[in-house]
Design an enzyme around this catalytic site. Structure first.
Site, PDB file in Angstrom:
ATOM      1  N   LYS A 114       1.767  -2.012  -8.832  1.00  0.00           N
ATOM      2  CA  LYS A 114       3.047  -1.818  -9.513  1.00  0.00           C
ATOM      3  C   LYS A 114       4.180  -2.410  -8.712  1.00  0.00           C
ATOM      4  CE  LYS A 114       5.647   0.078 -12.640  1.00  0.00           C
ATOM      5  NZ  LYS A 114       5.689  -0.746 -13.847  1.00  0.00           N
ATOM      6  N   HIS A 149       4.409 -31.509 -26.544  1.00  0.00           N
ATOM      7  CA  HIS A 149       4.471 -32.244 -25.276  1.00  0.00           C
ATOM      8  C   HIS A 149       3.304 -31.865 -24.359  1.00  0.00           C
ATOM      9  CE1 HIS A 149       8.284 -33.840 -26.465  1.00  0.00           C
ATOM     10  NE2 HIS A 149       8.820 -32.627 -26.569  1.00  0.00           N
ATOM     11  N   GLU A 179       6.834 -12.895 -21.582  1.00  0.00           N
ATOM     12  CA  GLU A 179       6.574 -11.481 -21.308  1.00  0.00           C
ATOM     13  C   GLU A 179       5.336 -10.997 -22.069  1.00  0.00           C
ATOM     14  OE1 GLU A 179       7.342  -9.401 -19.232  1.00  0.00           O
ATOM     15  OE2 GLU A 179       6.988  -7.452 -20.122  1.00  0.00           O
ATOM     16  N   LYS A 198       1.948  -9.501 -20.446  1.00  0.00           N
ATOM     17  CA  LYS A 198       1.357  -8.202 -20.793  1.00  0.00           C
ATOM     18  C   LYS A 198      -0.116  -8.382 -21.155  1.00  0.00           C
ATOM     19  CE  LYS A 198       3.797  -6.430 -19.440  1.00  0.00           C
ATOM     20  NZ  LYS A 198       4.968  -6.141 -18.714  1.00  0.00           N
ATOM     21  N   GLU A 241      -2.207  -9.266 -17.962  1.00  0.00           N
ATOM     22  CA  GLU A 241      -2.297  -8.114 -17.044  1.00  0.00           C
ATOM     23  C   GLU A 241      -3.248  -7.046 -17.585  1.00  0.00           C
ATOM     24  OE1 GLU A 241       1.923  -7.185 -14.820  1.00  0.00           O
ATOM     25  OE2 GLU A 241       1.889  -6.881 -16.970  1.00  0.00           O
ATOM     26  N   CYS A 257       0.866  -1.163   0.000  1.00  0.00           N
ATOM     27  CA  CYS A 257       0.000   0.000   0.000  1.00  0.00           C
ATOM     28  C   CYS A 257       0.905   1.215   0.000  1.00  0.00           C
ATOM     29  CB  CYS A 257      -0.839   0.029   1.278  1.00  0.00           C
ATOM     30  SG  CYS A 257      -1.650  -1.536   1.615  1.00  0.00           S
ATOM     31  N   ASN A 272       1.475  -0.197   5.843  1.00  0.00           N
ATOM     32  CA  ASN A 272       1.860  -0.960   4.645  1.00  0.00           C
ATOM     33  C   ASN A 272       2.647  -2.174   5.117  1.00  0.00           C
ATOM     34  OD1 ASN A 272       4.554  -0.479   2.281  1.00  0.00           O
ATOM     35  ND2 ASN A 272       2.837  -1.832   2.103  1.00  0.00           N
ATOM     36  N   GLY A 273       2.234  -3.375   4.713  1.00  0.00           N
ATOM     37  CA  GLY A 273       2.955  -4.583   5.112  1.00  0.00           C
ATOM     38  C   GLY A 273       1.984  -5.632   5.606  1.00  0.00           C
ATOM     39  N   TRP A 307      -3.923  -1.966  -1.076  1.00  0.00           N
ATOM     40  CA  TRP A 307      -3.994  -3.155  -1.937  1.00  0.00           C
ATOM     41  C   TRP A 307      -4.264  -4.282  -0.956  1.00  0.00           C
ATOM     42  CZ3 TRP A 307      -0.809  -7.615  -2.543  1.00  0.00           C
ATOM     43  CH2 TRP A 307      -1.038  -8.343  -3.709  1.00  0.00           C
ATOM     44  N   ARG A 348       1.119   1.768  -6.007  1.00  0.00           N
ATOM     45  CA  ARG A 348       1.419   0.763  -4.981  1.00  0.00           C
ATOM     46  C   ARG A 348       0.177   0.002  -4.515  1.00  0.00           C
ATOM     47  NH1 ARG A 348       6.287   1.500  -2.386  1.00  0.00           N
ATOM     48  NH2 ARG A 348       5.442   0.505  -0.534  1.00  0.00           N
TER      49      ARG A 348
HETATM   50  C1  G6P Z   1       4.629  -6.546  -9.966  1.00  0.00           C
HETATM   51  C2  G6P Z   1       4.216  -5.768 -11.188  1.00  0.00           C
HETATM   52  C3  G6P Z   1       4.957  -6.313 -12.413  1.00  0.00           C
HETATM   53  C4  G6P Z   1       6.464  -6.278 -12.156  1.00  0.00           C
HETATM   54  C5  G6P Z   1       6.828  -7.053 -10.895  1.00  0.00           C
HETATM   55  C6  G6P Z   1       8.287  -6.870 -10.514  1.00  0.00           C
HETATM   56  O1  G6P Z   1       4.156  -7.842 -10.034  1.00  0.00           O
HETATM   57  O2  G6P Z   1       2.821  -5.859 -11.399  1.00  0.00           O
HETATM   58  O3  G6P Z   1       4.678  -5.478 -13.531  1.00  0.00           O
HETATM   59  O4  G6P Z   1       7.127  -6.826 -13.258  1.00  0.00           O
HETATM   60  O5  G6P Z   1       6.054  -6.546  -9.808  1.00  0.00           O
HETATM   61  O6  G6P Z   1       8.515  -5.530 -10.178  1.00  0.00           O
HETATM   62  P1  G6P Z   1       9.959  -4.916 -10.022  1.00  0.00           P
HETATM   63  O7  G6P Z   1       9.722  -3.522  -9.534  1.00  0.00           O
HETATM   64  O8  G6P Z   1      10.682  -5.766  -9.018  1.00  0.00           O
HETATM   65  O9  G6P Z   1      10.603  -4.979 -11.362  1.00  0.00           O
END
Ligand code: G6P
Length: 592
Positions: A587, A488, A465, A469, A472, A2, A100-101, A74, A27
């Site tokens: 994020k 497989h 990746e 994307k 997400e 958070c 936060n935590g 969050w 966050r």
């Molecule tokens: C979260 C985000 C991802 C990101 C990951 C790692 O899961 O939603 O988009 O890739 O964290 O984040 P970092 O800041 O460690 O690259």
């Protein structure tokens, strides 16, 4: 995971808290609340939704007072409801806290406090902090001692700010960030420098278990024994304040388009550091590569590049799994950690474990003042500016660039990245120029139930990746598959309703990819080819430019990821999803 903010000073606090929370919304963004102190009373408003929505309905900005705290949530413990939103009052409303935590021993603490007569209103783990503070403050009537005693009872990770009705703000941290921002007009306590960067570039990063008390014009820092401690102020970059969307409709689109500029400058002023990284990496027996999410995908590509071009023995492990396979990590190892934020709890945990086993820690971060940078023996910075969109885009390609530069240096330029960087950037610009075509492709494929993304060799991490994307940003089920694994198992899933994206630049993997594409097509699926060359097997063709002077297919990942980013972005728009704030995600994931 958070964001928390506290302010004590001469400015009206509510508008300031709302703006700070807006900047830190990356966050966590499921609910919002602020508490201000006015005439010896704590006022509190909170609600479910994003900062602007809650401000719109509750008019947070109109709350009176010059001192206050705020929070964006969050959810970890307790559903997304107004009651579970922070701040939380103690029983008598004389203290409010934002946390936060995760407080791991919250159940025991809650039972103990209930036995003492405390009444809890929420289902959160955080509320125990308010009641503990109240309990110890009633006993001792000493604010510092009550914070010390409260912290000594907490297990788990925390950063919290607490507002007392006498007008004092205090806070403490353990394994979650808490930073003081200090300026003539008051003092801030925040999860991120973005919380106060508009007002000051002077930041004081607190150590674990530090306790801070903010009065209207001073702040005091104590260690866990209550002794006064000094922590040096760091000057942070003002440019972090530049997080508006400019001409773009979303941060995500802006950040996708910022890639060419970011790639022009990344690493250029760090050539000595890159040299130092190369020396450390070459000397190590094994290089362990780690990260989470998108950063983990960069670690996977780094393994290819370091092994094939640097002739270095490299192992990759996602950070959340790292702690379970520590055997083999010792003082002849190097851990190279990737993290945009430098605050991801899983990554920090992996790094601390490896450090304890004697490994040297290198990292690639976007935030030079982050926890990861601070615990690394050496770090490189991607310097791509703040990335607000939850889906990582420019932070990924700038991480990749640094890895290419390292690998290129290790093989004396045989990779051809550094010598041809401008051609790579031109190729990316060409893909970006064709952005509008992706809107049409998204229109065609958006009803998809499943999208599979196939890649072989160094293109497999990009398949992962791309799938990340897509899921997400569009909530379509997407899976990255190593093309050779198709037969497989995954082939069983392919039918007329499937969409399959094939990463197929013309390199040594190309012929086998075309064979796989035919196998898929025979099962009725729609094939989307991402390649420099068209092929009759593709139902939809996305062209990426070929770079004539580079023979090696290892350069393509940084180019072929761009169409996947744009496609995911347009899929989110077509499906009416806010790409900047996908549901249930944040994020920066600062809990494990
Ligand atoms: C979260 C985000 C991802 C990101 C990951 C790692 O899961 O939603 O988009 O890739 O964290 O984040 P970092 O800041 O460690 O690259």
């Amino acid at each position: 995971m958070c964001s928390i903010i506290g302010y004590n000073g001469q400015l009206f606090v509510a508008p300031l808290l709302v703006d700070s929370l807006k900047r830190m919304e990356y966050r966590g963004y499921d609910s919002v609340g602020i508490a201000t102190i006015n005439n010896g009373k704590i006022l509190l408003k909170k609600g479910v939704g994003k900062v602007l929505e809650v401000d719109g309905t509750l008019d947070l900005k109109s709350m009176k007072g010059f001192t206050g705290i705020g929070h964006t949530r969050w959810a970890t413990h307790g559903g997304v409801t107004e009651i579970n939103a922070h701040p939380h009052y103690c029983c008598t409303d004389s203290i409010a806290i934002a946390h936060n935590g995760i407080i791991e021993n919250h159940r025991e603490l809650k039972e103990e406090l209930i036995d003492l007569g405390h009444v809890f209103k929420s289902d959160t783990d955080s509320e125990v902090i308010a009641h503990l503070l109240e309990n110890y403050y009633n006993d001792q009537k000493n604010l510092k001692k009550s914070v010390m005693k409260t912290c000594s009872r907490l297990k788990g990770a925390y950063a919290f700010v607490a507002a007392f009705e006498d007008g004092t703000i205090c806070g403490s941290r353990y394994n979650e960030p808490l930073i003081i921002g200090t300026v003539d007009t008051g003092n801030f306590l925040s999860s991120d420098i973005l919380g106060f960067i508009e007002f000051t570039d002077k930041a004081i990063f607190l150590d674990n278990r530090d306790i801070v008390i903010l009065d209207s014009n001073t702040y005091q820092i104590y260690d866990s024994d209550g002794k006064n401690v000094d922590r040096t102020a760091t000057q942070v970059a003002w440019e972090l304040a530049a997080i508006d969307k400019g001409k773009y409709s979303h941060h995500t689109l802006k950040e996708i388009h910022e890639q060419p500029k970011a790639l022009e400058k990344v690493g250029i002023s760090s050539l000595d550091k890159i040299e130092e990284f190369c020396k450390v990496l070459s000397k190590s027996k094994t290089v362990f590569l780690t990260g989470s999410g998108t950063s983990y995908h960069c670690a996977l590509i780094a393994k290819h590049l370091l092994s094939n071009f640097g002739k270095i023995h490299a192992e990759t492990l996602m950070s959340s799994e790292f702690q379970y396979t520590l055997a083999g990590v010792d003082n002849s190892s190097v851990l190279l950690a990737f993290s945009q934020s430098g605050e991801t709890a899983d990554v920090l945990h992996a790094v601390k474990a490896a450090k304890q086993m004697g490994a040297k820690i290198l990292s690639i971060v976007n935030v030079s003042t982050s926890s990861l940078a601070r615990i690394s023996d050496s770090f490189l910075v991607t310097s791509c500016g703040p990335e607000v969109g939850v889906a990582a885009t420019k932070s990924f390609t700038t991480q990749l660039s640094l890895v290419y530069m390292i690998a290129d240096r290790l093989c004396n330029g045989c990779l051809g990245f550094s010598a041809n960087r401008s051609l790579v950037i031109d190729a990316i610009c060409e893909v970006l120029d064709s952005e509008k075509e992706f809107c049409g492709i998204a229109e065609k494929i958006h009803p998809a139930r499943d999208i599979y993304v196939l890649g072989r060799s160094i293109h497999y991490p990009i398949a992962l990746e791309g799938a990340l994307k897509i899921k997400e940003l569009s909530y379509i089920h997407a899976e990255g598959i190593a093309a050779g694994e198709l037969k497989h198992g995954p082939l069983a899933l392919i039918d007329r309703d499937s969409y399959v994206i094939i990463l197929n630049p013309s390199d040594s993997t190309s012929d086998r990819n075309i064979a796989s594409a035919h196998e898929i097509k025979a099962r009725g699926a729609t094939i989307i080819g991402i390649s420099d060359l068209p092929n009759e097997v593709y139902d939809i063709f996305i062209k990426i430019p070929k770079i004539p002077s580079i023979e090696c297919g290892a350069i393509y990942p940084i180019i072929e990821v761009i169409p996947l980013q744009i496609l995911a972005y347009y899929l989110s728009l077509v499906r009416n999803i806010d790409p900047d704030y996908p549901r249930n995600l944040a994020k920066s994931v600062t809990v494990m």
